[in-house]
Scaffold this motif. Structure first.
Motif, short mmCIF file in Angstrom:
data_model
loop_
_atom_site.label_atom_id
_atom_site.label_comp_id
_atom_site.label_asym_id
_atom_site.label_seq_id
_atom_site.Cartn_x
_atom_site.Cartn_y
_atom_site.Cartn_z
N TYR A 29 69.51 10.68 -34.74
CA TYR A 29 70.88 11.17 -34.73
C TYR A 29 70.95 12.61 -34.22
CZ TYR A 29 71.73 7.34 -38.03
OH TYR A 29 71.81 6.12 -38.64
N PHE A 30 72.12 12.98 -33.71
CA PHE A 30 72.48 14.37 -33.49
C PHE A 30 73.19 14.81 -34.76
CE2 PHE A 30 72.78 12.81 -29.02
CZ PHE A 30 71.79 13.63 -28.47
N ILE A 31 72.69 15.84 -35.44
CA ILE A 31 73.32 16.33 -36.65
C ILE A 31 74.32 17.41 -36.25
CG2 ILE A 31 72.97 17.40 -38.92
CD1 ILE A 31 71.72 14.62 -38.68
N GLU A 32 75.61 17.15 -36.45
CA GLU A 32 76.67 18.07 -36.04
C GLU A 32 76.87 19.20 -37.05
OE1 GLU A 32 78.19 17.83 -33.09
OE2 GLU A 32 77.07 16.02 -32.60
N GLU A 33 76.89 18.86 -38.34
CA GLU A 33 77.06 19.87 -39.38
C GLU A 33 76.45 19.36 -40.67
OE1 GLU A 33 81.09 19.95 -41.71
OE2 GLU A 33 81.54 19.69 -39.58
N THR A 105 85.36 11.83 -45.14
CA THR A 105 85.89 10.49 -44.93
C THR A 105 86.63 10.41 -43.61
OG1 THR A 105 86.18 10.21 -47.31
CG2 THR A 105 87.37 8.70 -45.91
N GLY A 106 87.46 11.40 -43.33
CA GLY A 106 88.20 11.42 -42.07
C GLY A 106 87.29 11.49 -40.86
N ARG A 107 86.26 12.33 -40.94
CA ARG A 107 85.35 12.47 -39.80
C ARG A 107 84.56 11.18 -39.55
NH1 ARG A 107 83.49 17.96 -38.44
NH2 ARG A 107 82.84 16.92 -36.54
N GLY A 112 83.80 8.53 -35.73
CA GLY A 112 82.60 7.72 -35.53
C GLY A 112 81.31 8.36 -35.98
N PHE A 113 81.37 9.29 -36.91
CA PHE A 113 80.16 9.90 -37.44
C PHE A 113 79.59 9.04 -38.56
CE2 PHE A 113 82.06 13.79 -35.68
CZ PHE A 113 80.96 14.33 -35.03
N ALA A 114 78.32 9.25 -38.86
CA ALA A 114 77.68 8.64 -40.02
C ALA A 114 77.30 9.76 -40.98
CB ALA A 114 76.44 7.87 -39.60
N LEU A 115 77.29 9.48 -42.25
CA LEU A 115 76.86 10.46 -43.25
C LEU A 115 75.45 10.11 -43.68
CD1 LEU A 115 79.76 11.20 -45.74
CD2 LEU A 115 78.35 12.83 -44.54
N VAL A 116 74.50 11.00 -43.43
CA VAL A 116 73.10 10.76 -43.79
C VAL A 116 72.58 11.93 -44.61
CG1 VAL A 116 72.59 9.30 -41.80
CG2 VAL A 116 72.32 11.76 -41.62
#
Length: 164
Positions: A29-33, A105-107, A112-116
């Motif tokens: 993944y690319f980690i955005e924040e 939740t919105g993001r 289309g982000f995933a939470l990891v």
């Protein structure tokens, strides 16, 4: 029986604070924040974490009914607890503010982000924290490009060391 030097290893691990890191996430993944979240744990889970018994492979965060849950994270059983041990694979509740949960939740739904989970660590006060990352999946060609960049940096560093 405690291995010789085990106390020194444990002290060094606690000084750094890091318990587990999910390095595979950075490959896929690319980690955005990133965001810090607390964990709701049983006592034996905390003791297991202090011994380094946390496995983050294939773990992710699910938001259900306004609550964030850590799924797929394994806290190994703590041997001295015997029959009073915890379920190693149970979902763990994450402690986040309502505003943070709504934004995440919105993001994840709209963008289309995933939470990891990128890592689990002890903070300065001794509390176990999880670092959550908003991640966008890499395609195969992105993974190859990242690998090329990493190899190039390694070669440059090696040449710099030889040049001195």
């Amino acid at each position: 029986m405690v291995k010789p030097g085990a106390a020194r290893v444990k002290a060094a691990k606690e000084a750094s604070g890091r318990v587990a890191e999910n390095r595979k996430v950075y490959h896929n993944y690319f980690i955005e924040e990133t965001t810090e979240a607390g964990l709701v744990l049983a006592g034996t889970e905390v003791r297991s974490a202090r011994d380094g018994g946390v496995n983050l492979t294939d773990s992710y965060v699910r938001i259900d009914k306004g609550e964030a849950w850590l799924i797929g994270c394994r806290f190994a059983p703590y041997p001295p607890a015997g029959q009073n041990n915890h379920d190693p694979d149970r979902p763990k509740k994450l402690l986040l503010h309502r505003r943070q949960i709504d934004r995440l939740t919105g993001r994840t739904k709209l963008e289309g982000f995933a939470l990891v989970v990128t890592r689990v660590y002890f903070d300065k006060t001794g509390r176990l924290k999880a670092e959550l990352g908003l991640a966008r999946g890499k395609k195969q060609h992105d993974k190859r490009a990242s690998e090329r960049d990493k190899d190039a940096k390694r070669e440059i560093a090696r040449a710099m060391r030889r040049g001195r």
